[in-house]
Scaffold this motif. Structure first.
Motif, PDB file in Angstrom:
ATOM      1  N   LYS A 490     -21.738 -19.985 -48.664  1.00  0.00           N
ATOM      2  CA  LYS A 490     -21.935 -20.408 -47.220  1.00  0.00           C
ATOM      3  C   LYS A 490     -21.200 -20.185 -46.151  1.00  0.00           C
ATOM      4  CE  LYS A 490     -20.785 -24.961 -46.574  1.00  0.00           C
ATOM      5  NZ  LYS A 490     -20.801 -26.358 -46.864  1.00  0.00           N
ATOM      6  N   GLY A 491     -21.553 -19.437 -45.155  1.00  0.00           N
ATOM      7  CA  GLY A 491     -20.641 -18.723 -44.309  1.00  0.00           C
ATOM      8  C   GLY A 491     -19.796 -19.821 -43.264  1.00  0.00           C
ATOM      9  N   GLN A 492     -18.574 -19.340 -43.046  1.00  0.00           N
ATOM     10  CA  GLN A 492     -17.799 -20.239 -42.314  1.00  0.00           C
ATOM     11  C   GLN A 492     -16.828 -19.285 -41.814  1.00  0.00           C
ATOM     12  OE1 GLN A 492     -15.126 -22.798 -45.290  1.00  0.00           O
ATOM     13  NE2 GLN A 492     -17.316 -23.350 -44.958  1.00  0.00           N
ATOM     14  N   LEU A 493     -15.991 -19.697 -40.881  1.00  0.00           N
ATOM     15  CA  LEU A 493     -14.645 -18.815 -40.442  1.00  0.00           C
ATOM     16  C   LEU A 493     -13.505 -19.364 -40.929  1.00  0.00           C
ATOM     17  CD1 LEU A 493     -15.632 -18.360 -36.692  1.00  0.00           C
ATOM     18  CD2 LEU A 493     -15.777 -16.837 -38.218  1.00  0.00           C
ATOM     19  N   LEU A 494     -12.739 -18.638 -41.597  1.00  0.00           N
ATOM     20  CA  LEU A 494     -11.421 -18.877 -42.385  1.00  0.00           C
ATOM     21  C   LEU A 494     -10.241 -18.449 -41.646  1.00  0.00           C
ATOM     22  CD1 LEU A 494     -12.602 -17.852 -45.793  1.00  0.00           C
ATOM     23  CD2 LEU A 494     -12.914 -20.088 -44.742  1.00  0.00           C
ATOM     24  N   PRO A 495      -9.092 -19.273 -41.597  1.00  0.00           N
ATOM     25  CA  PRO A 495      -7.811 -18.802 -41.170  1.00  0.00           C
ATOM     26  C   PRO A 495      -7.538 -17.236 -41.557  1.00  0.00           C
ATOM     27  CG  PRO A 495      -7.560 -21.077 -42.043  1.00  0.00           C
ATOM     28  CD  PRO A 495      -8.942 -20.421 -42.489  1.00  0.00           C
ATOM     29  N   ASP A 496      -7.084 -16.556 -40.634  1.00  0.00           N
ATOM     30  CA  ASP A 496      -6.491 -14.893 -41.131  1.00  0.00           C
ATOM     31  C   ASP A 496      -5.124 -14.916 -41.086  1.00  0.00           C
ATOM     32  OD1 ASP A 496      -5.537 -15.376 -38.589  1.00  0.00           O
ATOM     33  OD2 ASP A 496      -6.815 -13.389 -37.405  1.00  0.00           O
ATOM     34  N   GLY A 497      -4.340 -16.192 -41.258  1.00  0.00           N
ATOM     35  CA  GLY A 497      -2.978 -16.104 -41.398  1.00  0.00           C
ATOM     36  C   GLY A 497      -2.150 -15.632 -40.324  1.00  0.00           C
ATOM     37  N   ASN A 498      -2.842 -15.287 -39.093  1.00  0.00           N
ATOM     38  CA  ASN A 498      -2.088 -14.723 -38.046  1.00  0.00           C
ATOM     39  C   ASN A 498      -2.318 -15.695 -36.697  1.00  0.00           C
ATOM     40  OD1 ASN A 498      -0.762 -12.450 -39.375  1.00  0.00           O
ATOM     41  ND2 ASN A 498      -2.811 -11.618 -39.162  1.00  0.00           N
ATOM     42  N   PRO A 503     -14.222 -13.726 -40.836  1.00  0.00           N
ATOM     43  CA  PRO A 503     -15.526 -14.347 -41.559  1.00  0.00           C
ATOM     44  C   PRO A 503     -15.227 -14.431 -42.888  1.00  0.00           C
ATOM     45  CG  PRO A 503     -16.005 -12.461 -40.012  1.00  0.00           C
ATOM     46  CD  PRO A 503     -14.409 -12.547 -39.983  1.00  0.00           C
ATOM     47  N   GLY A 504     -15.828 -15.617 -43.545  1.00  0.00           N
ATOM     48  CA  GLY A 504     -15.755 -15.758 -44.867  1.00  0.00           C
ATOM     49  C   GLY A 504     -16.762 -16.883 -45.235  1.00  0.00           C
ATOM     50  N   PHE A 505     -16.598 -17.447 -46.448  1.00  0.00           N
ATOM     51  CA  PHE A 505     -17.705 -18.180 -47.147  1.00  0.00           C
ATOM     52  C   PHE A 505     -16.922 -19.192 -48.087  1.00  0.00           C
ATOM     53  CE2 PHE A 505     -19.010 -13.847 -46.735  1.00  0.00           C
ATOM     54  CZ  PHE A 505     -20.323 -14.047 -46.123  1.00  0.00           C
ATOM     55  N   GLN A 506     -17.730 -20.458 -47.889  1.00  0.00           N
ATOM     56  CA  GLN A 506     -17.359 -21.344 -48.913  1.00  0.00           C
ATOM     57  C   GLN A 506     -18.259 -21.046 -50.266  1.00  0.00           C
ATOM     58  OE1 GLN A 506     -15.977 -24.977 -49.288  1.00  0.00           O
ATOM     59  NE2 GLN A 506     -16.631 -24.681 -51.504  1.00  0.00           N
ATOM     60  N   GLY A 529     -11.399 -26.212 -51.677  1.00  0.00           N
ATOM     61  CA  GLY A 529     -10.462 -24.865 -51.102  1.00  0.00           C
ATOM     62  C   GLY A 529     -10.774 -23.600 -51.652  1.00  0.00           C
ATOM     63  N   LEU A 530     -12.027 -23.479 -52.433  1.00  0.00           N
ATOM     64  CA  LEU A 530     -12.416 -22.300 -53.021  1.00  0.00           C
ATOM     65  C   LEU A 530     -13.217 -21.659 -51.824  1.00  0.00           C
ATOM     66  CD1 LEU A 530     -12.991 -20.249 -54.924  1.00  0.00           C
ATOM     67  CD2 LEU A 530     -14.545 -21.473 -56.168  1.00  0.00           C
ATOM     68  N   LYS A 531     -12.667 -20.721 -50.913  1.00  0.00           N
ATOM     69  CA  LYS A 531     -13.206 -20.106 -49.937  1.00  0.00           C
ATOM     70  C   LYS A 531     -12.858 -18.662 -50.240  1.00  0.00           C
ATOM     71  CE  LYS A 531     -12.627 -24.241 -47.215  1.00  0.00           C
ATOM     72  NZ  LYS A 531     -13.863 -24.805 -47.310  1.00  0.00           N
ATOM     73  N   VAL A 532     -13.586 -17.600 -49.612  1.00  0.00           N
ATOM     74  CA  VAL A 532     -13.307 -16.477 -49.786  1.00  0.00           C
ATOM     75  C   VAL A 532     -13.499 -15.484 -48.520  1.00  0.00           C
ATOM     76  CG1 VAL A 532     -15.569 -15.870 -50.772  1.00  0.00           C
ATOM     77  CG2 VAL A 532     -13.633 -14.094 -51.293  1.00  0.00           C
ATOM     78  N   THR A 533     -12.758 -14.609 -47.909  1.00  0.00           N
ATOM     79  CA  THR A 533     -13.281 -13.630 -46.689  1.00  0.00           C
ATOM     80  C   THR A 533     -14.347 -12.960 -47.186  1.00  0.00           C
ATOM     81  OG1 THR A 533     -11.702 -12.287 -47.257  1.00  0.00           O
ATOM     82  CG2 THR A 533     -10.751 -14.196 -45.900  1.00  0.00           C
ATOM     83  N   ALA A 534     -14.909 -12.460 -46.156  1.00  0.00           N
ATOM     84  CA  ALA A 534     -15.856 -11.452 -46.403  1.00  0.00           C
ATOM     85  C   ALA A 534     -15.335 -10.188 -46.974  1.00  0.00           C
ATOM     86  CB  ALA A 534     -16.672 -11.098 -45.100  1.00  0.00           C
TER      87      ALA A 534
END
Length: 572
Positions: A490-498, A503-506, A529-534
């Motif tokens: 499921k598409g969502q935006l995730l923190p990039d650490g900066n 872009p990423g996914f649940q 918390g299981l999310k993954v970047t594109a």
């Protein structure tokens, strides 16, 4: 006298009156007075009426001449949505107004009931894509073909070309009966229980475009199959008929109602009722009328049949159907047996007449107008004139003589359509995504295509006993059925650490519909918390797949069984 504990105010002592429940906008309960602006304009002027204005006013006056209510409402009744303006990132999806997100171009959905096409029709769609849609064409997971970059000035000519070959866009979107999913092998499969084509045609011909059903609470999805593979994802449709054999009445259908995913997944409910083929249209009218008359209309996010079915339950729903809407009760009937073959029909299969049908996989449904024209030519050159689209973003070519099968398979591969695809290419589907969709947050088609290429190299076919379904969706609305995939994203935006976003996914794991590998449908599990970047998507899918292969109880344990039983740490 001052107020004391022994002399309280009279009004304080009076018990509070319970608040009256707000009406749900059910026509048969609350009356037909509209309770929100959407319901108001639908009653004021129905969606079907806008065609005349498109042809006589808007096509001549251009985009700026379009009335806003027509543009954002009634146009859907004719398969038209404005597409997303290029360059607007996913972070703006929830903050901008529709007119700020939308371009001056349209997505047009060509309605294909039952997925049935002739090569002539396919060639016309390809020509429209080439002439009016910048060559775009996507096969959807509802058996339609979607075009993009369509200008309002071109719409009347597109309709003229489609209707000249028996196609149309009527009620391809909107609060109406959407396309009827049908078995892609209807009438030709050797193991078919019954051919649903007459029932699909009767419903489509009699009721699509009928004003009686042109103002439903929201969209309404139908699926009908007579094939034992249960190949129309019936568990996630509002109305579904699944082929069964009654011990006394013979072949017919098992009736299901109230399925739907989006942001709140509900699997359809089996009513235990047997529907004879001669009564299929009557029962469809009855269930659709219940939705029209009793469906919730006040809140759009509750205006799907699944909520009414959840509130009523199967017993009450069947009672209302039989006593208020049908001429006679329905007999009880058997449930369908577990499928023994895949429902995507990929590969080469013998028809009941001795010829063959060939199921082929485009990559995540993406083709082009040129591909469609060349496909029509290829099919005709091999002696056929028929094909089908599928609810799994595939195509099936019918009526191929045995001596021409190998040549056709080779020709399909040259077009990027694979009859023997890798497990990853076969079982990955993706929605439209941020490229064109105003609701999307992330890219889907290109992300999924890149992931397939990586996974084909990392986990070859001989390491997987069966394909794992990978469904990629650009937002929470689940057009790509994320809750019913082995791995749903499921598409969502995730923190990039900066301090920014990427872009990423649940991740949803272990979902699926009834198939040769599972007895019944079930939704996937989510892990907090299981999310993954594109960017990391191929790494994650490889990691969780290899963990499954290493930790499964035995070779018979499916990914879904393992994923639901595994510790959370194993899924990260």
């Amino acid at each position: 006298m001052t107020e004391t504990a022994t002399h309280p105010r009279t009004d304080a002592a009076r018990p509070a009156r319970p608040r009256a429940a707000k009406p749900n906008g059910q026509w048969k309960v609350d009356g037909t007075a509209p309770l929100n602006p959407n319901e108001a304009w639908k009653q004021e002027d129905g969606g079907l009426s806008v065609r005349e204005r498109i042809e006589s006013i808007y096509a001549a006056g251009g985009f700026d001449s379009i009335d806003p209510t027509d543009l954002h409402g009634r146009f859907r009744w004719w398969g038209l949505y404005t597409q997303r303006k290029p360059g607007i990132d996913g972070g703006k999806t929830a903050t901008l107004e529709p007119h700020e997100l939308e371009d001056r171009y349209f997505m047009m959905r060509v309605r294909i009931d039952g997925g049935a096409l002739t090569t002539e029709q396919l060639r016309v769609i390809g020509g429209i894509s080439r002439d009016f849609a910048r060559g775009t064409a996507d096969i959807t997971d509802r058996q339609n073909i979607q075009l993009h970059w369509v200008e309002i000035e071109s719409v009347p000519e597109i309709w003229r070309r489609l209707e000249a070959v028996g196609l149309h866009t009527t009620e391809a979107c909107g609060d109406v009966p959407r396309v009827i999913l049908g078995s892609p092998v209807a009438g030709i499969a050797a193991d078919e229980i019954l051919d649903p084509t007459p029932q699909i045609r009767e419903i489509a011909d009699r009721y699509i475009g009928d004003e009686s059903f042109a103002n439903l609470p929201r969209k309404y999805k139908t699926a009908i199959t007579g094939h034992p593979s249960q190949d129309v994802v019936h568990e996630i449709n509002d109305f579904a008929l699944v082929g069964v054999v009654h011990p006394e009445l013979g072949p017919g259908y098992d009736l299901w109602v109230g399925g739907g995913l989006s942001t709140s997944a509900h699997l359809a409910v089996r009513l235990g009722a047997f529907v004879e083929p001669s009564r299929a249209a009557e029962v469809w009218v009855g269930v659709t009328s219940i939705f029209r008359d009793y469906g919730y209309r006040r809140l759009r996010n509750r205006a799907r049949l699944k909520y009414l079915v959840a509130d009523w339950g199967a017993e009450k729903f069947r009672q209302v159907l039989e006593t208020e809407y049908l001429e006679a009760p329905l007999p009880d009937g058997p449930a369908a047996e577990k499928p023994s073959t895949p429902g995507d029909h990929v590969g080469v299969h013998r028809q009941k007449d001795g010829r063959f049908y060939i199921g082929a996989t485009p990559t995540v449904g993406r083709v082009s107008g040129e591909t469609l024209v060349r496909l029509a030519d290829l099919i005709e050159a091999h002696g056929s004139a028929r094909l089908r689209t599928t609810p799994h973003q595939k195509i099936v070519v019918l009526d191929v003589e045995e001596g021409r099968v190998d040549s056709l398979v080779a020709g399909l591969e040259e077009l990027g359509l694979y009859a023997d695809p890798s497990p990853w290419r076969r079982s990955t589907i993706a929605c439209t995504g941020i490229e064109f969709c105003k609701l999307a947050i992330v890219d889907t088609k290109d992300t999924a295509t890149a992931a397939i290429a990586e996974l084909e190299q990392r986990i070859p076919a001989n390491e997987l006993l069966r394909p794992l379904t990978l469904h990629v969706n650009g937002c929470p609305n689940s057009c790509a059925r994320i809750q019913t995939a082995d791995i749903g994203l499921k598409g969502q935006l995730l923190p990039d650490g900066n301090g920014g976003q990427t872009p990423g996914f649940q991740v949803h794991l272990g979902g699926g519909l009834a198939s040769e590998s599972r007895e019944e449908a079930g939704t996937g599990r989510t892990v907090r918390g299981l999310k993954v970047t594109a960017e990391d998507l191929p790494d994650y899918v490889e990691r969780v797949t290899r963990r499954y292969l290493a930790e499964r109880a035995d070779e018979g344990q499916t990914f879904a069984e393992w994923a639901h039983a595994a510790d959370e740490e194993a899924l990260l």
